[in-house]
Design an enzyme around this catalytic site. Structure first.
Site, PDB file in Angstrom:
ATOM      1  N   GLU A  39     -14.608  -3.353  10.811  1.00 22.67           N
ATOM      2  CA  GLU A  39     -13.875  -4.257  11.699  1.00 22.67           C
ATOM      3  C   GLU A  39     -14.265  -4.047  13.162  1.00 22.67           C
ATOM      4  O   GLU A  39     -14.453  -4.997  13.908  1.00 22.67           O
ATOM      5  CB  GLU A  39     -12.361  -4.088  11.524  1.00 22.67           C
ATOM      6  CG  GLU A  39     -11.809  -4.745  10.264  1.00 22.67           C
ATOM      7  CD  GLU A  39     -12.093  -3.951   9.004  1.00 22.67           C
ATOM      8  OE1 GLU A  39     -12.520  -2.783   9.117  1.00 22.67           O
ATOM      9  OE2 GLU A  39     -11.898  -4.504   7.893  1.00 22.67           O
ATOM     10  N   HIS A  70      -0.918  -5.421   3.976  1.00 20.54           N
ATOM     11  CA  HIS A  70      -1.397  -6.793   3.826  1.00 20.54           C
ATOM     12  C   HIS A  70      -0.328  -7.793   4.249  1.00 20.54           C
ATOM     13  O   HIS A  70      -0.331  -8.933   3.818  1.00 20.54           O
ATOM     14  CB  HIS A  70      -1.799  -7.078   2.367  1.00 20.54           C
ATOM     15  CG  HIS A  70      -2.998  -6.303   1.923  1.00 20.54           C
ATOM     16  ND1 HIS A  70      -2.942  -4.989   1.554  1.00 20.54           N
ATOM     17  CD2 HIS A  70      -4.310  -6.658   1.827  1.00 20.54           C
ATOM     18  CE1 HIS A  70      -4.158  -4.563   1.218  1.00 20.54           C
ATOM     19  NE2 HIS A  70      -5.005  -5.547   1.381  1.00 20.54           N
TER      20      HIS A  70
END
Lengths: 312, 324, 401
Positions: free
Chosen positions: B60, B127
């Protein structure tokens, strides 16, 4: 090359040993004393359109791209005429006009940034490359590893130049990594890792040129590790008493500027007259820059509120 | 024309910008061949080719940094975080590199970092998060949280065209649940402008993201009791639309601040402070917050339902405030 | 030749002080720029500090072993180099902010409430604001609130206002084409002072007309002399001079009110209002009764120039005992000013212009001006005010150069 190495040395000396101690420079001062050959050698043959991702001991890159000593001093002194107009200090500066990408204090962040710079060249079919400098210390950061991997996988035209000056602040190499050379890690990312004497400007120049040609030809990124030594503390407030004296003495004898002078003399490329003339010119340039920068204005306090976002 | 879902709206917005501006490209994990974990970028590889739709390693920080580097060189990258939760891995590059470049040395970083945030899908602690406030606290960034398909498209287009770094939090609960007919013509929704979703006279509910629909449902229920809610959808959190919020407060004189993110340090706190500073003498009751509690997002359905603000919470607080 | 400050440098971001371990030069020694001058020791480093300039070490302010905060001056060098700038380093100094000190007497009392017991009656910020705007004592609604626990709600007060037959003008109802401009800090301060003054003093005004022939003649005669000594002579010094003398004779106008006591001031400090683009400042001429016309002219010129460039010191706008303002410059005949608290009187001087006047039954053309005095009727009777004005008038009309 000799001129830029000398100009860098004189300017950094003036900043670290005079202006800082006279209270004219506040905040951090990080110099590249003894490591000038790395930046100068690596940047010597770059095209002006090739971006350079500098780190904190690469003042030479600014001088070689035409940033003036006065602008650099004004940056250090927090004046409006510095490259960041007082918003940031010391080597924390860059200029898109000069294709110089500023680093941030989180060293190692520039590694994936350089991948993106290189990617933009590749995607648009441009022939440019970018050279990205970092130190041995930065190679312990996660971003360093992510960045090298990214550059390699995406085949970015980047040359990663390591200034291995043996110390990350006060921590010696063997306490930073369990391999012998930073370049040993290059193979893990599928790129060549060259090791050269960082105090030999010609060796640096040749090795980086090979890597640049490879990148320009679409061969992807490479790493060149330049072994050198930090002849100062980490910064101007650090007297480096943790470094054994013998190490300083050993490296003092291998000073890159003295070495270049000697080999140029041997080749008949440098007369005493020419040398004296160059020394005089460097001191005079820095003298003049100090005078000018010292009289440059400070920014207005309210300027701190400007430039956070695009202002049209 | 048929109905367009929220996820299709984002895809259309990106596609339109890629068609009209060669500098725009997308990169991220599984965005090309697979079309993205939520299929936001589905079909783009086929349409634009591998130089404009780029699969990357699971990095990321590296993805965002690569986008920053390319943006500084004149491109307009759109980087996907597979889940907004993973943006924490890129926190340093976003907050220290991208956000500060313009301020320090005048280098614009026109990137969009986008990804699905929010709960309600039993995703558990990693999530389901709403990480917007980490970035709202960082000058130099812009932060966007669209609620409708129209806004999702208009805002992603505005974000791509914006000269500064924009963090674009999509809400995965809304991806396929909300849909509407969109105009055929090119349009953008400007960053920093709120929308009055429902005009009302008694209490202002100021919210954003998926909670907009909770507020609208509550308004419908309260209508029968004669309590008239005004629902303001902020759409952008940085910069945010003070004018619309303050005007609404001055009209209704009572305020509920509603968000899915956790309570302490949430956007409601900032709203409450500004309302108290600038509309104190227009308040006819206490400023009330409805937010998730200060815990990670739990997985098990009954716990997650308890964690997320519900329509019944809005109804209850609105009644209390009405009777105050 | 100039004096150069030698400062304790900051050797590291977290360092805030250092110890002087050795002076390498003594007072009187010549020193070159960049030549080692003294040695210091900090938590982080021991270091030799080079001289910032060439010259002679003139004064040393700290001995060896002294612990000195960073950016503090430790010595002075008399520079042999006139190009050296002294203020290159940001040495700690106290900044002055005249705008913040804008003739604020005391902080105004907190926003008033309509009724004494309001704070005990449950309401809301909005209800209290509406009550204030409409002059309603909330006690009138006590016990009639329909909110939780009898709280007075927005609806309660709005219907009360309607019953009282008043029209309501909530601030939010302004039409869209109105422009709302936030007040500057100075404007807010002025607004507060004006309202507070109206609430505090019992304002009464008296207006006199003055023949300016003598001071005009005197000004014309002295103007050139004054200009030679660097002062521009306007009419203001004449008025300040006359007022200062009259205040000595009528000390009741040079006073303030403190509770049940009248404080007659020991000094005559006259404030002169200076209009700025976005407000005004009132610099104060101290002991104006002891100053000659030339001194007055000079200090008025200096203070008003610095008021316009916002470089007045805080003490230069404090401590006034009487104020003169000058509303006549745009052609107004006279204006009735608001007293500058905590003073008790203020004089407005109109413009001097030629008008026909009757003297010894003949019409004559004379340069005339209206003087308007606002005074606090709590402690100044009309007769005293008029006697004071008569004294001022007499001094101006009978001006002796």
């Amino acid at each position: 090359m000799l001129y830029y190495m000398k100009l860098t040395r004189e300017l950094e000396d003036r900043i670290e040993r005079k202006l800082y101690r006279q209270g004219k420079i506040l905040g951090g001062v990080y110099v590249g004393r003894g490591q000038e050959a790395i930046t100068v050698g690596a940047c010597m043959d770059l095209d002006g359109n090739d971006a350079i991702c500098v780190s904190h001991r690469d003042m030479a890159a600014f001088l070689m791209r035409g940033v003036t000593p006065r602008q650099i001093l004004a940056q250090y002194m927090g004046r409006k005429t510095g490259l960041t107009r007082g918003k940031d200090g010391n080597m924390h500066m860059g200029s898109l006009d000069h294709n110089l990408i500023a680093f941030i204090s989180m060293l190692g962040d520039s590694i994936p940034i350089a991948a993106g710079v290189g990617l933009s060249y590749r995607l648009r079919g441009m022939k440019q490359v970018t050279v990205c400098f970092f130190g041995d210390g930065a190679s312990s950061r996660g971003d360093w590893h992510e960045g090298l991997n990214m550059a390699s996988v995406l085949k970015c035209p980047v040359v990663y130049v390591c200034n291995n000056n043996q110390y990350a602040y006060s921590t010696p190499l063997e306490q930073q990594m369990a391999v012998e050379n930073v370049a040993d890690r290059a193979s893990a990312y599928g790129m060549p890792g060259d090791i050269v004497d960082g105090n030999d400007v010609v060796a640096v120049w040749q090795a980086v040129n090979r890597a640049v040609e490879r990148a320009r030809g679409g061969g992807g990124p490479s790493m060149v590790e330049c072994k050198s030594f930090r002849m100062t503390g980490h910064s101007a407030h650090d007297d480096a008493r943790y470094v054994p004296k013998e190490l300083f003495e050993y490296w003092e004898k291998r000073d890159p500027i003295t070495r270049l002078e000697t080999s140029m003399r041997d080749l008949g490329d440098l007369t005493e007259n020419k040398l004296a003339e160059m020394n005089g010119r460097v001191v005079a340039e820095v003298d003049e820059a100090v005078e000018l920068a010292d009289n440059d204005p400070y920014p207005d306090p309210e300027d701190c509120l400007t430039g956070v976002y695009f202002e049209g | 024309m048929g109905l367009t879902t929220y996820v299709e709206a984002i895809r259309e917005g990106i596609r339109e910008e890629m068609s009209t501006d060669e500098r725009v490209f997308v990169l991220g994990e599984d965005v090309a061949v697979y079309g993205g974990a939520f299929k936001v970028t589905a079909g783009m590889l086929e349409e634009f080719g591998e130089n404009r739709v780029i699969d990357t390693p699971i990095s990321e920080s590296g993805i965002v940094a690569t986008a920053i580097g390319a943006a500084m060189m004149g491109m307009r990258p759109v980087a996907e975080m597979q889940f907004a939760d993973f943006i924490s891995c890129a926190f340093d590059q976003i907050t220290n590199f991208a956000a500060k470049c313009r301020y320090r040395w005048g280098a614009g970083v026109p990137i969009v970092v986008r990804g699905p945030s929010g709960g309600g899908i039993h995703g558990g602690p990693f999530h389901s998060q709403n990480p917007e406030m980490y970035f709202v606290h960082t000058p130099g960034l812009k932060v966007v949280c669209p609620a409708t398909a129209y806004d999702a498209k208009g805002l992603i287009k505005a974000a791509i065209r914006d000269p500064d770094p924009v963090i674009f939090f999509e809400h995965k609960f809304l991806y396929r649940r909300v849909k509407e007919e969109l105009p055929g013509a090119d349009y953008v929704v400007p960053l920093g402008e709120a929308e009055v979703r429902r005009a009302g006279s008694d209490i202002s509910v100021i919210t954003y993201g998926a909670m907009v629909f909770r507020a609208l449902d509550a308004a419908k229920e309260l209508e029968r009791e004669g309590i008239d809610l005004e629902v303001i959808d902020l759409r952008s959190l940085l910069p945010w639309d003070r004018h619309t919020v303050l005007e609404s407060v001055k009209k209704t004189n009572k305020v509920i601040l509603l968000h899915e993110a956790t309570r302490t340090g949430g956007f409601a706190g900032e709203l409450a402070a500004v309302i108290a500073e600038e509309a104190f003498e227009h308040l006819d009751g206490p400023i009330r917050r409805i937010t998730a509690p200060d815990t990670p997002v739990p997985y098990s359905p009954p716990m997650e339902e308890f964690f997320l603000p519900q329509v019944s919470d809005v109804v209850r607080v609105a009644r209390e405030l009405n009777d105050y | 030749m100039s004096e150069i400050k030698v400062i304790m440098p900051q050797m590291g971001e977290s360092i805030f002080e250092g110890t002087i371990t050795k002076w390498l030069k003594s007072v009187g020694d010549p020193v070159e720029r960049d030549e080692p001058l003294f040695e210091i020791s900090t938590d982080k480093i021991d270091s030799e500090i080079p001289s910032p300039a060439s010259g002679v070490l003139k004064r040393v302010l700290f001995d060896v072993d002294a612990v000195v905060e960073i950016n503090t001056v430790v010595a002075y060098i008399e520079s042999s180099d006139s190009a050296e700038s002294d203020d290159s380093a940001p040495v700690e100094e106290h900044a002055s902010d005249p705008a913040a000190a804008a003739d604020a007497p005391e902080s105004p009392p907190s926003v008033g409430r309509a009724g004494t017991s309001t704070s005990e009656i449950a309401s809301s910020p909005m209800v209290r604001r509406l009550a204030k705007e409409h002059g309603i004592d909330l006690a009138a609604l006590d016990g009639k609130g329909t909110g939780a626990d009898g709280r007075i709600t927005k609806r309660d007060i709005m219907s009360y206002i309607e019953q009282q037959g008043e029209e309501i003008h909530p601030a939010a109802d302004s039409p869209d084409d109105d422009e709302r401009i936030p007040m500057t800090a100075m404007r807010k301060s002025i607004a507060d002072h004006m309202v507070q003054s109206r609430r505090t003093s019992a304002h009464v005004a008296t207006v006199f007309e003055v023949d300016g022939s003598r001071i005009m003649a005197a000004r014309d005669a002295m103007k050139a002399d004054f200009e030679r000594s660097g002062a521009k002579l306007t009419y203001t010094p004449f008025f300040v001079h006359a007022v200062a003398a009259a205040l000595k004779k009528f000390p009741m106008l040079n006073a303030s009110v403190d509770g049940d006591e009248i404080v007659q001031k020991g000094h005559v400090n006259i404030g002169v209002a200076v209009a700025l683009d976005d407000g005004l400042l009132v610099p104060v001429i101290r002991d104006a009764d002891r100053a000659g016309l030339l001194d007055l002219a000079r200090s008025i010129a200096d203070l008003s120039a610095r008021a316009r460039t916002r470089t007045l010191l805080p003490e230069e706008v404090r401590g006034g005992t009487f104020t003169i303002t000058n509303p006549g410059i745009f052609g107004g005949l006279y204006g009735i000013p608001i007293i500058n608290q905590p003073q008790v009187a203020i004089l407005a001087v109109g413009g001097i212009e030629k008008r026909p006047v009757v003297i010894d039954d003949a019409i004559s053309i004379r340069p005339m001006a209206y003087l308007a005095l606002s005074f606090d009727h709590r402690i100044i009777d009309g007769a005293v005010a008029d006697q004071f004005m008569s004294e001022v008038k007499g001094r101006l009309q009978g001006w002796k150069s």
